[in-house]
Design an enzyme around this catalytic site. Structure first.
Site, PDB file in Angstrom:
ATOM      1  N   MET A  81     -10.995  -6.427   6.388  1.00  0.00           N
ATOM      2  CA  MET A  81     -10.177  -5.481   7.157  1.00  0.00           C
ATOM      3  C   MET A  81      -9.787  -6.121   8.490  1.00  0.00           C
ATOM      4  SD  MET A  81      -9.743  -2.880   5.244  1.00  0.00           S
ATOM      5  CE  MET A  81      -8.711  -2.030   6.445  1.00  0.00           C
ATOM      6  N   MET A 112      -9.030   7.685   0.714  1.00  0.00           N
ATOM      7  CA  MET A 112      -9.765   8.081   1.932  1.00  0.00           C
ATOM      8  C   MET A 112     -10.326   9.486   1.739  1.00  0.00           C
ATOM      9  SD  MET A 112      -7.153   6.832   4.903  1.00  0.00           S
ATOM     10  CE  MET A 112      -6.310   5.261   4.847  1.00  0.00           C
ATOM     11  N   ASP A 148      -5.005   3.203  -1.340  1.00  0.00           N
ATOM     12  CA  ASP A 148      -5.984   3.518  -0.300  1.00  0.00           C
ATOM     13  C   ASP A 148      -6.546   4.915  -0.504  1.00  0.00           C
ATOM     14  OD1 ASP A 148      -6.040   1.217   1.480  1.00  0.00           O
ATOM     15  OD2 ASP A 148      -3.931   1.668   1.873  1.00  0.00           O
ATOM     16  N   ASP A 166      -6.308  -6.789   4.922  1.00  0.00           N
ATOM     17  CA  ASP A 166      -5.673  -5.477   4.968  1.00  0.00           C
ATOM     18  C   ASP A 166      -5.548  -5.006   6.413  1.00  0.00           C
ATOM     19  OD1 ASP A 166      -4.872  -2.905   4.446  1.00  0.00           O
ATOM     20  OD2 ASP A 166      -6.606  -2.368   3.219  1.00  0.00           O
ATOM     21  N   GLY A 167      -4.314  -4.709   6.817  1.00  0.00           N
ATOM     22  CA  GLY A 167      -4.095  -4.113   8.127  1.00  0.00           C
ATOM     23  C   GLY A 167      -3.285  -4.989   9.061  1.00  0.00           C
ATOM     24  N   SER A 181       0.853  -1.191   0.000  1.00  0.00           N
ATOM     25  CA  SER A 181       0.000   0.000   0.000  1.00  0.00           C
ATOM     26  C   SER A 181       0.886   1.238   0.000  1.00  0.00           C
ATOM     27  CB  SER A 181      -0.884   0.017   1.247  1.00  0.00           C
ATOM     28  OG  SER A 181      -1.445   1.310   1.380  1.00  0.00           O
ATOM     29  N   MET A 230     -12.196   3.914   0.579  1.00  0.00           N
ATOM     30  CA  MET A 230     -12.716   4.163   1.924  1.00  0.00           C
ATOM     31  C   MET A 230     -13.377   5.530   1.890  1.00  0.00           C
ATOM     32  SD  MET A 230      -9.513   2.659   4.083  1.00  0.00           S
ATOM     33  CE  MET A 230      -8.421   2.864   2.693  1.00  0.00           C
ATOM     34  N   HIS A 251      -8.783   0.624  -3.193  1.00  0.00           N
ATOM     35  CA  HIS A 251      -9.595   0.397  -1.991  1.00  0.00           C
ATOM     36  C   HIS A 251     -10.262   1.720  -1.630  1.00  0.00           C
ATOM     37  CE1 HIS A 251      -9.423  -0.660   2.617  1.00  0.00           C
ATOM     38  NE2 HIS A 251     -10.660  -0.580   2.154  1.00  0.00           N
ATOM     39  N   HIS A 266      -1.581  -1.599  -3.916  1.00  0.00           N
ATOM     40  CA  HIS A 266      -2.829  -1.296  -3.210  1.00  0.00           C
ATOM     41  C   HIS A 266      -2.911   0.214  -3.013  1.00  0.00           C
ATOM     42  CE1 HIS A 266      -6.116  -2.413  -0.435  1.00  0.00           C
ATOM     43  NE2 HIS A 266      -5.673  -1.424   0.352  1.00  0.00           N
TER      44      HIS A 266
HETATM   45  C1  DX5 Z   1      -5.840   1.073   6.362  1.00  0.00           C
HETATM   46  C2  DX5 Z   1      -5.500   0.822   4.928  1.00  0.00           C
HETATM   47  C3  DX5 Z   1      -4.397  -0.131   4.725  1.00  0.00           C
HETATM   48  C4  DX5 Z   1      -3.072   0.310   5.266  1.00  0.00           C
HETATM   49  C5  DX5 Z   1      -2.363  -0.914   5.751  1.00  0.00           C
HETATM   50  O1  DX5 Z   1      -7.053   1.723   6.472  1.00  0.00           O
HETATM   51  O2  DX5 Z   1      -6.633   0.329   4.225  1.00  0.00           O
HETATM   52  O3  DX5 Z   1      -4.268  -0.514   3.374  1.00  0.00           O
HETATM   53  O4  DX5 Z   1      -2.259   0.936   4.323  1.00  0.00           O
HETATM   54  O5  DX5 Z   1      -1.229  -0.521   6.407  1.00  0.00           O
HETATM   55  P1  DX5 Z   1      -0.414  -1.503   7.346  1.00  0.00           P
HETATM   56  O6  DX5 Z   1       0.048  -2.648   6.474  1.00  0.00           O
HETATM   57  O7  DX5 Z   1       0.689  -0.646   7.835  1.00  0.00           O
HETATM   58  O8  DX5 Z   1      -1.352  -1.959   8.416  1.00  0.00           O
HETATM   59 ZN    ZN Z   2      -6.389  -0.635   2.166  1.00  0.00          ZN
END
Ligand code: DX5
Ligand code: ZN
Length: 235
Positions: free
Chosen positions: A155, A55, A53, A193-194, A26, A86, A84, A51
């Protein structure tokens, strides 16, 4: 599930067929001033996906980037772009991300109402469609969507920030999704993820995960190539 793997750093030649977990770094954990460097770093490893993200400051507190960043990254690489979303009301964004060159567009169960319609719309655009669930949402909530989707993103942390600790109870959802896929003949990939790092990767691999997102574990690694091999369980 046996997959053919494309290694872009070997001139896009299929060099092996292996039952191996896909790693999707990511770029949330990368330097936003130097996205091309981040992309080239990912390309230099055996990672298959990037990936992304997105937001919006509403569905989750932070704001990252939109479709124009995805378009720029598409211009740099042939790796699979795993977007992804969000964001609240992701349906308003789907066309933009499709146009930008996303390969997968994943929306959240918790972010909209007419999910069946939105998943269909993503697929009609020729893009692979994903559904994601936060830690407080059970797998049962998305059971009507499972026949339709190409990816289910579990998640393992509450979304919004990188670098959080995995909530281990969420890992059970991976095995549950794998069982449902087997029982009903569904086709989706299971991703998570996470908090996936060298300490937790074996847990998700054992649960049957197909694709693991890696933010801080990839970009924080001394040797990202080696880190990826550790996450995949090769070393
Ligand atoms: C969190 C994101 C993830 C994040 C994961 O909301 O969706 O994709 O980048 O990061 P790590 O691998 O550091 O948990
Ligand atoms: Zn993500």
């Amino acid at each position: 599930m046996v997959r053919l793997h494309l290694y872009p750093n070997f001139d896009n030649v299929i060099i092996m067929s292996k039952n191996e977990m896909i790693i999707a770094p990511s770029v949330l954990a990368a330097d936003f001033c130097n996205m091309e460097k981040a992309v080239r770093l990912i390309e230099s490893t055996t990672c298959e996906w990037i990936h992304l993200d997105v937001m919006d400051g509403k569905f989750v507190p932070a704001i990252t980037f939109g479709h124009l960043m995805v378009k720029s990254i598409r211009g740099l690489t042939n790796l699979v772009l795993d977007v992804h979303l969000m964001v609240e009301r992701p349906e308003n964004q789907i066309d933009f991300f499709a146009e930008a060159g996303a390969d997968y567009i994943t929306i959240h169960f918790e972010s909209s109402i007419h999910l069946h319609r939105h998943i269909q719309h993503i697929k009609e655009l020729g893009i692979k469609a994903g559904i994601s669930i936060i830690p407080s949402t059970p797998v049962d909530a998305i059971k009507e969507l499972l026949p339709l989707v190409d990816q289910v993103l579990v998640m393992l942390v509450n979304p919004g920030f990188g670098g959080q600790e995995m909530i281990p109870e969420c890992v059970d959802k991976i095995a549950k999704l794998a069982n449902l896929r087997k029982e009903y003949g569904y086709k989706y990939l299971i991703s998570a993820d996470g908090g996936i790092n060298r300490k937790t990767a074996s847990l998700v691999r054992a649960a049957g995960l197909d694709a693991a997102v890696s933010g801080s574990s990839f970009f924080g690694a001394e040797d990202p190539c080696k880190e990826v091999l550790i996450l995949k369980g090769r070393i």
